[in-house]
Write an enzyme that holds these catalytic residues in place. Sequence first.
Site: not given
Ligand code: UD2
Length: 297
Positions: A68-69, A246
């Site tokens: 869904k991203y 991360e």
């Molecule tokens: C944090 C970090 C992220 C990553 C994650 C680790 C920041 C602002 N965010 O955010 O970089 O280190 O923790 O778990 O530092 N993605 C997809 N499809 C999915 C899930 C993820 O394409 O179904 C990709 C997408 O590019 C996304 C990235 O993975 O931007 C990071 O995933 P997130 O946004 O769920 O991570 P988040 O916001 O918890």
Amino acid sequence: KHGNTDLIFPTGIACAQPSVSNSRPDVSTTTPWLAPIVWEGTYDLTVIDNIYKQQNITVAVTVFALGKYVRFLKDFLESAEQHFMVGYRVHYYLFTDHPDKVPTVTLGEGRQLTVIKTATSNRWQEISLRRMEMIEKLIEKELSDKADYIFCLDVDSKFHAHWGAESLGDLVGALHAWYFGTSREQFTYERRPESQAFIPLQEGDYYYGGAVIGGRLEKVHKLVKTCRMQLDVDRANHIEAAWQEESHLNKYFLYNKPSKVLSPEYLWDDKKGKPSYMKAVRSSQVFKKYAEVRPNP
Ligand code: UD2
């Protein structure tokens, strides 16, 4: 493509004289190892652009949009075209399991996009974890003669203001909005010694966001390869670090210090409002309900 990195400045260009006092007394603008921390007011864009424009560089950008991203892609790309490295050659490498859903975005001159079909995954943690490996392979197979610098960015973010060549460096990390000014014991580092991402309580400089990794190709290659190997060891030991890659990134930056650190201007979270030290918001995370976007929240 490993161009000249000397900071050559053309003759006959008028620029403001550098001040001898600190232009930003409200924030720290260098790390203890004397890497700059990039804040609005600490650089002169005329100087920066005159140096980097003549290096004729190409900046690769990796971005992952799985499941869904893909919904974040349009805003990400459109806002990047308006604000990210404008005037430089930029090549986006977009990893997605839905190539058919990639929106058509008009790219500026010297800018291009390559879509890389990627396998679907049912665990969001897995998607996040596999990014290091895919970037490692991309650099090895594709980029060595095509780009000078690379930025690996989260797709669920949007650019709001100038993000340019002032952000370039050998190895670049960004300060996470939520842990800026927090004491290191509160950083969400991995604290279990069994994980390769382990950082003891009394160590740590900053908490870096996983959403921004940048630098020269060979430096970022070493980073993603090291993190990928440590992720493999953790996987074999059935342990997943607190914040997936991360956490491994934070371990890497602790022992391989970045040469340039981007302030939270580059990785903001609008839920934090706009404290007085935030003179510009260059990029911020898009608000998302995890339950709505993750394959398996
Ligand atoms: C944090 C970090 C992220 C990553 C994650 C680790 C920041 C602002 N965010 O955010 O970089 O280190 O923790 O778990 O530092 N993605 C997809 N499809 C999915 C899930 C993820 O394409 O179904 C990709 C997408 O590019 C996304 C990235 O993975 O931007 C990071 O995933 P997130 O946004 O769920 O991570 P988040 O916001 O918890």
